[in-house]
Design an enzyme around this catalytic site. Sequence first.
Site, PDB file in Angstrom:
ATOM      1  NE  ARG A   1      -4.544  -7.066  -3.729  1.00 53.63           N
ATOM      2  CZ  ARG A   1      -5.089  -7.463  -2.576  1.00 53.63           C
ATOM      3  NH1 ARG A   1      -4.578  -7.028  -1.429  1.00 53.63           N
ATOM      4  NH2 ARG A   1      -6.125  -8.263  -2.558  1.00 53.63           N
TER       5      ARG A   1
ATOM      6  CE  LYS B   1      -7.346  -5.167  -5.429  1.00 51.82           C
ATOM      7  NZ  LYS B   1      -8.076  -5.974  -6.429  1.00 51.82           N
TER       8      LYS B   1
ATOM      9  CG  HIS C   1      -0.583  -9.348  -9.625  1.00 49.44           C
ATOM     10  ND1 HIS C   1      -0.728  -8.459  -8.573  1.00 49.44           N
ATOM     11  CD2 HIS C   1      -1.707 -10.108  -9.620  1.00 49.44           C
ATOM     12  CE1 HIS C   1      -1.890  -8.667  -7.978  1.00 49.44           C
ATOM     13  NE2 HIS C   1      -2.503  -9.661  -8.598  1.00 49.44           N
TER      14      HIS C   1
ATOM     15  CE1 TYR D   1      -2.597 -16.901  -7.818  1.00 52.66           C
ATOM     16  CE2 TYR D   1      -4.385 -16.380  -6.327  1.00 52.66           C
ATOM     17  CZ  TYR D   1      -3.409 -15.985  -7.203  1.00 52.66           C
ATOM     18  OH  TYR D   1      -3.255 -14.654  -7.477  1.00 52.66           O
TER      19      TYR D   1
END
Length: 299
Positions: A149, A173, A245, A280
Amino acid sequence: MDWQSAVKGFQNYLKLERSLSANSIEAYSRDIGRLREFAESKPVVLKPNAIVLDDLREFIQWINELGMIPSTQARILSGIKSFYKFMLIEDMISADPSELLESPRITRKLPDTLSYEEINELIAAIDLSKPDGTRNKAILELLYSCGLRVSELTELKISNLYLDIEFIKVTGKGNKERLVPISHTAIKALQLWLEHSRVHAKINKGEEDIVFLGRRGTRLTREFIFMLIKQLATRIGLKKKISPHTFRHSFATHLIERGADLRAVQEMLGHESITTTEIYTHLDRDYLKSTIIQYHPRS
């Protein structure tokens, strides 16, 4: 119970119990702020512990009429569910009014990706004759090699580089740390930046351990990385709308297209849920067609 004390308690819960970042706590607070705005717009102000399921259903209609798209509505409702989960844990309510609340249906948009050739073109467009050339090349190599990220990239520390064993430690995160493999190409680009360019750079106090620095000696911003990638895209005439991203999406997609295990990709991306990683598994039609032709017994 008033809104101010309930929200304050919720923020402390998110920080201490769930170890969320300041940005995540702020996002949750904004979502609860929407509910508070709705509650205070009623003829008789609704307190947080007095709200029932029908009120929440009316709230959904209210934010829908404000023109919010389904994905935004779903995010707000997710925050509200967390809020009432907290209130239930703390015995502020005896029943969770959001338990039977349905989120709006949203279609999951497949992320844009770059081909391997397009990534090489973007990296090749970097002017290595300029002082920041080696840094910019290392940035793109790292984004694609490790699927980071943008915030993980800008906060990356030298002390978390284990290049001798080809791993880096990343803080994602919720301040969760993970080890991510790094490719030989990215290691080479990173070493060029660290050993030949960064050693001559200005370094402000407190930034000594940060990998990527700007001309002022401070860590790079998210906005800088966005602009860098957009400028390179313009330079090569790339028509796709891309961002940092996009490299993360491409990293995951290329791995899965080449047969990588979904759980392994989940670990490398730092996804808490496998369902997030499953997006994905989309593969382009040419890839699917060639796979069927190559492996199906009837082909």
